[in-house]
Design a protein around this motif. Structure first.
Motif, short mmCIF file in Angstrom:
data_model
loop_
_atom_site.label_atom_id
_atom_site.label_comp_id
_atom_site.label_asym_id
_atom_site.label_seq_id
_atom_site.Cartn_x
_atom_site.Cartn_y
_atom_site.Cartn_z
N LEU A 24 39.36 52.60 53.76
CA LEU A 24 38.48 52.95 52.65
C LEU A 24 39.29 53.20 51.38
N ALA A 25 40.41 53.90 51.52
CA ALA A 25 41.24 54.18 50.36
C ALA A 25 41.88 52.91 49.81
N CYS A 26 42.36 52.04 50.72
CA CYS A 26 43.08 50.84 50.28
C CYS A 26 42.17 49.81 49.62
N PHE A 27 40.96 49.65 50.14
CA PHE A 27 40.11 48.55 49.69
C PHE A 27 38.96 48.98 48.78
N ILE A 28 38.72 50.29 48.64
CA ILE A 28 37.62 50.75 47.79
C ILE A 28 38.10 51.76 46.76
N LEU A 29 38.67 52.86 47.22
CA LEU A 29 39.00 53.95 46.29
C LEU A 29 40.12 53.56 45.33
N ILE A 30 41.21 53.00 45.85
CA ILE A 30 42.33 52.63 44.97
C ILE A 30 41.93 51.51 44.00
N PRO A 31 41.28 50.41 44.45
CA PRO A 31 40.83 49.41 43.48
C PRO A 31 39.85 49.97 42.44
N ALA A 32 38.95 50.86 42.87
CA ALA A 32 38.01 51.46 41.91
C ALA A 32 38.76 52.29 40.89
N GLY A 33 39.75 53.07 41.35
CA GLY A 33 40.55 53.86 40.42
C GLY A 33 41.33 52.98 39.46
N ALA A 34 41.88 51.87 39.97
CA ALA A 34 42.62 50.94 39.10
C ALA A 34 41.70 50.32 38.06
N ALA A 35 40.46 49.96 38.46
CA ALA A 35 39.51 49.37 37.52
C ALA A 35 39.14 50.38 36.43
N ILE A 36 38.96 51.64 36.81
CA ILE A 36 38.64 52.67 35.82
C ILE A 36 39.79 52.83 34.82
N TYR A 37 41.02 52.82 35.32
CA TYR A 37 42.17 52.94 34.43
C TYR A 37 42.27 51.74 33.49
N ILE A 38 42.15 50.53 34.05
CA ILE A 38 42.27 49.32 33.23
C ILE A 38 41.17 49.25 32.17
N SER A 39 39.98 49.84 32.47
CA SER A 39 38.88 49.79 31.50
C SER A 39 39.19 50.55 30.22
N PHE A 40 40.19 51.42 30.26
CA PHE A 40 40.59 52.16 29.05
C PHE A 40 41.79 51.53 28.36
N THR A 41 42.13 50.30 28.75
CA THR A 41 43.24 49.58 28.14
C THR A 41 42.76 48.24 27.60
N ASN A 42 43.65 47.55 26.90
CA ASN A 42 43.35 46.20 26.41
C ASN A 42 44.03 45.14 27.28
N ASP A 43 44.21 45.45 28.55
CA ASP A 43 44.89 44.55 29.47
C ASP A 43 44.22 43.18 29.47
N ALA A 44 45.03 42.13 29.58
CA ALA A 44 44.52 40.76 29.54
C ALA A 44 45.36 39.89 30.47
N LEU A 45 44.91 38.66 30.66
CA LEU A 45 45.63 37.72 31.51
C LEU A 45 46.58 36.83 30.72
N SER A 46 46.50 36.86 29.40
CA SER A 46 47.39 36.06 28.58
C SER A 46 47.63 36.78 27.26
N GLY A 47 48.65 36.35 26.55
CA GLY A 47 48.94 36.93 25.25
C GLY A 47 49.80 38.18 25.35
N PHE A 48 49.96 38.85 24.21
CA PHE A 48 50.81 40.05 24.13
C PHE A 48 50.29 41.16 25.02
N ALA A 49 48.95 41.32 25.11
CA ALA A 49 48.37 42.41 25.90
C ALA A 49 48.64 42.24 27.39
N ALA A 50 48.90 41.01 27.84
CA ALA A 50 49.18 40.80 29.26
C ALA A 50 50.51 41.43 29.64
N ALA A 51 51.50 41.33 28.75
CA ALA A 51 52.82 41.89 29.03
C ALA A 51 52.93 43.35 28.62
N HIS A 52 52.17 43.74 27.59
CA HIS A 52 52.27 45.11 27.08
C HIS A 52 50.87 45.68 26.85
#
Length: 294
Positions: A24-52
């Motif tokens: 449950l922690a590996c496949f639900i809680l940790i991914p959900a926590g990671a999604a919540i964290y990423i939602s407060f960033t400008n993370d992207a798959l390409s460009g400057f935001a992907a690396a920084h």
């Protein structure tokens, strides 16, 4: 100091639950926590935001609530869930369960026909229905409606939302039927016999006995089916990819498009977090407000 029997049993139960909690922690809680964290960033798959990637606070959420595409996907998701899960699958599943609860001819064939769609993978089912709904006078659906004088057309372009509702209803009838059958089997036959002896009509028996006694089963089905239908992706992506013009872009397709087509992981994660909150709220309504024991 030796442990008491109750303490040993408690520790044994904890050890038995440990593997499930790890999964449950590996496949639900940790991914959900990671999604919540990423939602407060400008993370992207390409460009400057992907690396920084940088922390942007509530910027993604502010953008989300002013995005017409997001609101369109919510409306499409509502009609899709309501039409296919709450209306289509439930009504046809209950009707099938009540039919199978009586002695009918070819019962095994009827059972197999309803269960067969669940044996077909989503993508395969999508391609099957694409061939049936394709444009031209030689497609299966066009030939059938042609018998009634309706001209052939591309059904996934003329009425796309209705078609994906029909396809998802076809896939989900079996699940609804199984749950409703289990609920009907729990109703004592003596209740129906007593109602008939009192002069109750079949309609009165259905509305005043069957449905009230099926209430826990019905709302359990609504809870599971609503959450599952909101999360559907593969079937709709195979059929329409959210088109034409966003007419079938349910929330799962919208999240995919924003995250992996527009490469905006931060914004896509913000949409996913909002839908996580919506799913939790729906579950709370079913379980707590409606007082359903599940």
């Amino acid at each position: 100091m030796s442990m008491t029997y109750e303490t040993r049993v408690a520790w044994q139960n904890r050890m038995l639950l440990a593997p499930a909690l790890v999964l449950l922690a590996c496949f639900i809680l940790i991914p959900a926590g990671a999604a919540i964290y990423i939602s407060f960033t400008n993370d992207a798959l390409s460009g400057f935001a992907a690396a920084h990637p940088q922390f942007v606070g509530l910027k993604n959420y502010v953008r989300l609530f002013s995005d017409d595409g997001f609101w369109n996907s919510l409306v499409v998701t509502f009609f899709f869930v309501f039409g296919s899960s709450i209306v289509g699958q439930f009504v046809l599943g209950l009707a099938s369960a009540m039919a199978l609860n009586r002695p009918i001819a070819f019962r095994s064939v009827f059972n197999a026909a309803l269960l067969l769609p669940n044996a077909v993978p989503e993508v395969v089912a999508g391609f099957i229905w694409i061939s049936m709904l394709a444009g031209g006078k030689y497609s299966t659906v066009s030939r059938i409606v042609g018998l009634f004088g309706i001209p052939p057309q591309n059904w996934l372009e003329s009425v796309p939302l209705l078609m994906i509702i029909v396809v998802n209803t076809w896939r989900g009838i079996a699940f609804a039927m199984i749950l409703m059958t289990s609920g009907l089997s729990a109703v004592p036959p003596e209740v129906y016999e007593a109602a008939r002896m009192d002069g109750a009509t079949p309609r009165q028996i259905f509305w005043r006995i069957t449905l009230p006694l099926l209430r826990p089963t019905i709302f359990l089905y609504m809870l599971v089916s609503t959450a599952g239908t909101i999360a559907i992706f593969g079937l709709i992506y195979t059929l329409t990819r959210g088109g034409p013009g966003g007419a079938t872009e349910i929330i799962g397709i919208y999240i995919y498009n924003q995250s992996f087509t527009a490469f905006q992981l931060g914004y896509g994660s913000a949409v996913a977090v909002i839908m996580l909150g919506v799913s939790v709220a729906i579950g709370a309504i079913y379980v707590r407000v409606l007082k359903v024991q599940v």
